[in-house]
Design a protein around this motif. Structure first.
Motif, short mmCIF file in Angstrom:
data_model
loop_
_atom_site.label_atom_id
_atom_site.label_comp_id
_atom_site.label_asym_id
_atom_site.label_seq_id
_atom_site.Cartn_x
_atom_site.Cartn_y
_atom_site.Cartn_z
N VAL A 61 1.25 -2.87 4.25
CA VAL A 61 2.47 -2.91 3.44
C VAL A 61 3.65 -2.32 4.20
CG1 VAL A 61 1.29 -2.87 1.22
CG2 VAL A 61 1.88 -0.71 2.31
N HIS A 62 4.83 -2.72 3.76
CA HIS A 62 6.15 -2.38 4.29
C HIS A 62 6.46 -3.23 5.53
CE1 HIS A 62 6.57 0.70 1.34
NE2 HIS A 62 5.57 1.43 1.83
N GLY A 72 10.58 0.49 12.16
CA GLY A 72 10.05 1.84 12.17
C GLY A 72 9.07 2.13 11.06
N ARG A 73 8.96 1.20 10.12
CA ARG A 73 8.04 1.42 8.99
C ARG A 73 7.39 0.09 8.62
NH1 ARG A 73 9.30 2.91 2.73
NH2 ARG A 73 7.40 4.11 2.28
N ARG A 74 6.57 -0.41 9.54
CA ARG A 74 5.95 -1.72 9.37
C ARG A 74 4.43 -1.55 9.46
NH1 ARG A 74 9.01 -4.24 12.56
NH2 ARG A 74 10.28 -5.14 10.89
N GLY A 75 3.73 -1.95 8.43
CA GLY A 75 2.28 -1.86 8.44
C GLY A 75 1.68 -2.93 9.33
N MET A 76 1.04 -2.53 10.43
CA MET A 76 0.49 -3.53 11.35
C MET A 76 -0.63 -2.95 12.20
SD MET A 76 3.59 -3.88 14.12
CE MET A 76 4.20 -2.48 15.05
N VAL A 85 -2.87 0.30 5.38
CA VAL A 85 -1.99 0.67 6.48
C VAL A 85 -0.57 0.53 5.93
CG1 VAL A 85 -1.32 0.19 8.86
CG2 VAL A 85 -3.69 -0.16 8.14
N SER A 86 -0.01 1.65 5.52
CA SER A 86 1.25 1.66 4.79
C SER A 86 2.39 2.09 5.70
CB SER A 86 1.14 2.62 3.59
OG SER A 86 2.36 2.71 2.90
N GLY A 122 -0.51 6.80 6.32
CA GLY A 122 0.79 6.99 5.68
C GLY A 122 1.93 6.46 6.53
N SER A 123 3.09 6.28 5.92
CA SER A 123 4.26 5.71 6.58
C SER A 123 4.64 6.51 7.83
CB SER A 123 5.44 5.68 5.63
OG SER A 123 5.24 4.70 4.64
#
Length: 419
Positions: A312-313, A317-321, A333-334, A350-351
């Motif tokens: 998610v997201h 800088g804040r991409r779940g991958m 994977v947030s 976490g983010s």
């Protein structure tokens, strides 16, 4: 392809897995579990490989001798291996040391772990016994080894790896003649005997033995009566057969299972933290040396009912991958990144956190902003927000178990001591 017998010899065999070892070189990873119960490959345990080989080879009678901190191992086997059915002439026995022969609590050695359960084995009347170590990673068709055993007229057939002589000093090593008959068997020799016609190469024992059951029981009873014996296959039983009978070497190359993509035979002793780490990360390669996706020779394990992995997201800088990674079920994977890593069941990231070359065991929680590199994280650990591991070797060595190759093992106690 297998040669054809009237019926597979595996139908008349019992696999007996020796799974009592602690695996002390895995340090804190085996504080609460035996080495065969250690997680591997995203969803499996180490013991699943020997057990899956037995099932896939056609063996339907299996016994597992347990000893050191066996609860995790027994719980796993009860959950994952409870599909054997007596009405189909199948059996699966978990055999902890239980003072059945004497008042001594523990199995005294690998041979004693079989001897103490002779009456249980006899109740199934197997013609052949396939003795296995429960702590190695490999795929092998034991039917082919059984066939060689019968065709050669051997008293014992020993599974062997061909290894450079220089690295054979940590194994039991066999001297053989041109017909693969073993003429000597030595444990961890300083100067390993070489294979005839193959200079610089030696035959190392895999800890896999095939016997006719009746003959094995004669050996075990005689060994139990010998007060000077250490009750061990490698130290006592096998040398006696080599000296007084016919012992034959079976090369792993003759029975290893390779999927179409696998170039060479794969066998690993994941007995150190560095070896365990590298073997897990091997699975992230584009074409891994060990194919866990081989549906013709599956690795059976506990089929946990859980949600799919979730990412998610999607912002800078804040991409779940995940890149070149294995992500198991029930993972989230947030807004985080996993690179060349294995996330076992139920891991949460976490983010803004990242893992690079990580082996993250089940149900870990990685806090926001944490940066982890070259780590093994034991199950159930909660990584604090902002923790950095893998960038300062001196600091890492003070706080965690750091190996010579720079891999950090982190468990709950270490995190609690951070304050």
């Amino acid at each position: 392809m297998r040669p054809q017998f009237a019926q597979p010899l595996a139908r008349d065999a019992m696999a007996y897995v020796l799974a009592g070892g602690r695996g002390s070189r895995l340090k804190e990873l085996t504080d609460n579990r035996a080495k065969p119960a250690v997680y591997f490959g995203g969803m499996s345990r180490i013991i699943d490989f020997a057990l899956s080989n037995a099932i896939n080879s056609g063996i339907r009678r299996i016994g597992v001798a347990t000893q050191y901190k066996a609860h995790s191992l027994i719980r796993h086997m009860n959950r994952a291996w409870n599909f054997m059915r007596p009405e189909r002439n199948e059996s699966f026995d978990i055999l902890p040391a239980s003072q059945r022969i004497s008042e001594a609590m523990w199995y005294e050695g690998t041979a004693d772990a079989v001897y103490q359960n002779i009456d249980i084995i006899e109740s199934y009347a197997p013609k052949y016994m396939v003795i296995l170590a429960g702590d190695h990673i490999y795929k092998m068709d034991y039917e082919l080894m059984l066939q060689q055993h019968v065709n050669s007229g051997a008293d014992v057939t020993i599974g062997c790896l061909v290894v450079p002589s220089a690295s054979a000093t940590e194994f039991g090593v066999m001297a053989v003649d041109a017909d693969a008959v073993i003429t000597d068997f030595v444990e961890k020799p300083a100067n390993p005997p070489e294979i005839p016609g193959e200079p610089g190469m030696s035959l190392a024992s895999m800890g896999i033995y095939v016997f006719e059951t009746r003959f094995l029981f004669e050996l075990l009873r005689a060994d139990a009566a010998d007060k000077d014996s250490s009750r061990d296959f490698g130290k006592d039983i096998i040398p006696k057969v080599v000296k007084g009978g016919k012992a034959v070497a079976h090369r792993f190359t003759d029975s290893c299972i390779r999927a179409a993509e696998e170039i060479g035979e794969y066998w690993r002793d994941v007995g150190t933290l560095d070896a365990y780490f590298e073997a897990n990360l091997d699975l992230t390669d584009t074409v891994p040396a060990l194919n866990m996706y081989d549906r013709d020779w599956p690795v059976w394990t506990d089929q946990i009912i859980a949600a799919p992995a979730k990412f998610v997201h999607d912002e800078d800088g804040r991409r779940g991958m995940a890149i070149s990674s294995l992500i198991s079920q029930d993972c989230i994977v947030s807004g985080a990144t996993a690179r060349r890593s294995l996330l076992f069941t139920g891991v949460k990231m976490g983010s803004y956190s990242s893992v690079s070359e990580g082996v993250i065991l089940p149900y870990c929680n990685i806090g926001r902003g944490a940066r982890l590199s070259r780590v093994i994280i034991d199950s159930g650990v909660r990584i604090p927000e902002g923790l950095v591991v893998g960038e300062d070797p001196v600091l890492d060595a003070k706080r965690f178990r750091r190996t010579e190759q720079g891999v950090c093992l982190i468990n709950k106690r270490m995190i609690e001591q951070l304050g």
